[in-house]
Design a protein around this motif. Structure first.
Motif, PDB file in Angstrom:
ATOM      1  N   TRP A   1      10.925  15.100 -70.782  1.00 28.43           N
ATOM      2  CA  TRP A   1       9.779  14.313 -71.260  1.00 28.43           C
ATOM      3  C   TRP A   1       8.695  15.290 -71.661  1.00 28.43           C
ATOM      4  N   GLN A   2       8.450  15.399 -72.976  1.00 30.27           N
ATOM      5  CA  GLN A   2       7.434  16.353 -73.456  1.00 30.27           C
ATOM      6  C   GLN A   2       6.083  16.002 -72.853  1.00 30.27           C
ATOM      7  N   SER A   3       5.396  17.003 -72.325  1.00 26.06           N
ATOM      8  CA  SER A   3       4.200  16.694 -71.525  1.00 26.06           C
ATOM      9  C   SER A   3       3.030  17.607 -71.806  1.00 26.06           C
ATOM     10  N   GLN A   4       2.590  17.663 -73.075  1.00 24.21           N
ATOM     11  CA  GLN A   4       1.410  18.474 -73.351  1.00 24.21           C
ATOM     12  C   GLN A   4       0.132  17.688 -73.056  1.00 24.21           C
ATOM     13  N   SER A   5      -0.993  18.426 -72.963  1.00 31.36           N
ATOM     14  CA  SER A   5      -2.263  17.834 -72.570  1.00 31.36           C
ATOM     15  C   SER A   5      -2.703  16.720 -73.534  1.00 31.36           C
TER      16      SER A   5
ATOM     17  N   TYR B   1      -4.416  16.776 -60.788  1.00 33.00           N
ATOM     18  CA  TYR B   1      -3.954  18.156 -60.960  1.00 33.00           C
ATOM     19  C   TYR B   1      -4.166  18.572 -62.416  1.00 33.00           C
ATOM     20  N   ASP B   2      -4.263  19.898 -62.650  1.00 36.23           N
ATOM     21  CA  ASP B   2      -4.287  20.389 -64.031  1.00 36.23           C
ATOM     22  C   ASP B   2      -2.870  20.572 -64.550  1.00 36.23           C
ATOM     23  N   ILE B   3      -2.006  21.134 -63.712  1.00 32.64           N
ATOM     24  CA  ILE B   3      -0.639  21.422 -64.166  1.00 32.64           C
ATOM     25  C   ILE B   3       0.337  21.250 -63.000  1.00 32.64           C
ATOM     26  N   LEU B   4       1.490  20.667 -63.291  1.00 33.90           N
ATOM     27  CA  LEU B   4       2.547  20.488 -62.293  1.00 33.90           C
ATOM     28  C   LEU B   4       3.884  20.660 -62.997  1.00 33.90           C
ATOM     29  N   ASP B   5       4.946  20.901 -62.227  1.00 34.72           N
ATOM     30  CA  ASP B   5       6.278  20.831 -62.821  1.00 34.72           C
ATOM     31  C   ASP B   5       6.508  19.386 -63.257  1.00 34.72           C
ATOM     32  N   SER B   6       6.450  18.459 -62.299  1.00 34.91           N
ATOM     33  CA  SER B   6       6.579  17.040 -62.603  1.00 34.91           C
ATOM     34  C   SER B   6       5.837  16.265 -61.516  1.00 34.91           C
ATOM     35  N   THR B   7       5.159  15.193 -61.897  1.00 36.82           N
ATOM     36  CA  THR B   7       4.463  14.382 -60.887  1.00 36.82           C
ATOM     37  C   THR B   7       5.478  13.780 -59.909  1.00 36.82           C
ATOM     38  N   MET B   8       6.734  13.600 -60.357  1.00 42.17           N
ATOM     39  CA  MET B   8       7.775  13.052 -59.482  1.00 42.17           C
ATOM     40  C   MET B   8       8.064  14.058 -58.359  1.00 42.17           C
ATOM     41  N   ASP B   9       8.128  15.349 -58.736  1.00 45.80           N
ATOM     42  CA  ASP B   9       8.456  16.374 -57.742  1.00 45.80           C
ATOM     43  C   ASP B   9       7.298  16.574 -56.771  1.00 45.80           C
ATOM     44  N   GLU B  10       6.056  16.495 -57.271  1.00 44.02           N
ATOM     45  CA  GLU B  10       4.904  16.641 -56.374  1.00 44.02           C
ATOM     46  C   GLU B  10       4.862  15.459 -55.396  1.00 44.02           C
TER      47      GLU B  10
ATOM     48  N   THR C   1       5.283  20.907 -66.715  1.00 46.62           N
ATOM     49  CA  THR C   1       6.152  21.938 -67.304  1.00 46.62           C
ATOM     50  C   THR C   1       7.615  21.509 -67.246  1.00 46.62           C
ATOM     51  N   ALA C   2       7.927  20.511 -66.426  1.00 44.59           N
ATOM     52  CA  ALA C   2       9.319  20.041 -66.332  1.00 44.59           C
ATOM     53  C   ALA C   2       9.334  18.521 -66.202  1.00 44.59           C
ATOM     54  N   GLY C   3       8.589  17.855 -67.107  1.00 42.49           N
ATOM     55  CA  GLY C   3       8.553  16.388 -67.090  1.00 42.49           C
ATOM     56  C   GLY C   3       9.940  15.844 -67.402  1.00 42.49           C
ATOM     57  N   ARG C   4      10.319  14.771 -66.726  1.00 42.76           N
ATOM     58  CA  ARG C   4      11.657  14.227 -66.976  1.00 42.76           C
ATOM     59  C   ARG C   4      11.619  12.737 -67.261  1.00 42.76           C
TER      60      ARG C   4
END
Ligand code: BTN
Length: 228
Positions: A46-50, A6-15, A36-39
């Motif tokens: 959890w800061q999650s920039q590219s 994916y390019d962008i997600l709220d969190s890979t946990m939520d997906e 955008t909402a990494g935890r």
């Protein structure tokens, strides 16, 4: 293993949860460039920039008794993968972090969804946060500039090899591999849990991944906490 990009997600946990809820049946992993909402653990963000790695790996039908063993297995997977990229010391920090020369490089978050296990992995490749409880670093500081995709392929290979050897030789091997690189083993440590803290000698971890802390001869078994 099927890896979904994916390019962008709220969190890979939520997906991962959404796909499991929608009936996705096989084992899979989710990799995204940005969250955008990494935890992190204990509800921290959890800061999650590219540029860093944000991955969740789903394992089906996990025996609930073995959940904490999987956490240790992934600790060893990360430790070995990162050690293959740098010459500096890579340590497993209880319960679920990986340190590079005493600074946090990676964190692991374990969640359950029915009988599936979702292992969330964050590895600092290009960036690391500055204002954090524990000093952090990134692979770029050590001259390593692999892409998240390349690092994911390495992690999956190490995971498949180590999981096969776990199934063949039993769990104790992993406990030993984890202990061999454990940060502050046999040293005095402080463990914080909510607003309390305990000081003692970090003796070992048991077969469930609990930390055994010796405070003046008294042994305490700790399943959660932050180690300082
Ligand atoms: C920690 O050290 O507190 C665990 C951090 C786990 C971060 C990863 S990034 C990929 C996955 N998705 C999330 O929202 N969190 C985990």
């Amino acid at each position: 293993m099927k890896i979904l990009h994916y390019d962008i997600l709220d969190s890979t946990m939520d997906e991962a949860r959404r796909l499991l809820r929608d009936g996705f049946k096989e084992e899979f992993a989710i990799l995204t460039k940005v969250q955008t909402a990494g935890r992190g653990r204990h509800g921290r963000s959890w800061q999650s920039q590219s540029g860093n790695l944000y991955l969740s790996v789903v394992t089906r039908d996990v025996d609930p008794q073995k959940l904490s063993q999987y956490a240790l297995l992934w600790g060893v997977v990360l430790q070995q993968t990162i050690s293959s990229l740098v010459t500096a010391t890579v340590a497993c920090k209880w319960p679920n972090d990986v340190l590079l020369e005493d600074k946090k490089l990676a964190g692991i978050l374990i969640e359950r969804f029915d009988s599936a296990l979702i292992v969330g992995i964050g590895i600092n490749i290009l960036h690391h946060p500055d204002q954090v409880m524990f000093p952090a670093t990134c692979l770029a500081n050590y001259g390593v500039t692999c892409t998240p995709e390349e690092l994911t392929d390495m992690l999956v290979q190490h995971y498949q090899r180590l999981r096969a050897s776990w199934e063949k030789q039993g769990f104790d091997n992993f406990r030993n591999s984890w202990l061999n690189t454990a940060w502050k083993l046999n040293s005095e440590i402080k463990i914080g849990k909510n607003d309390e803290s305990m000081v003692g000698i970090f003796e070992t971890i048991d077969e469930n991944g609990a930390l055994i802390l010796n405070t003046n001869g008294q042994k305490h078994k700790l399943l959660v906490g932050d180690l300082f």
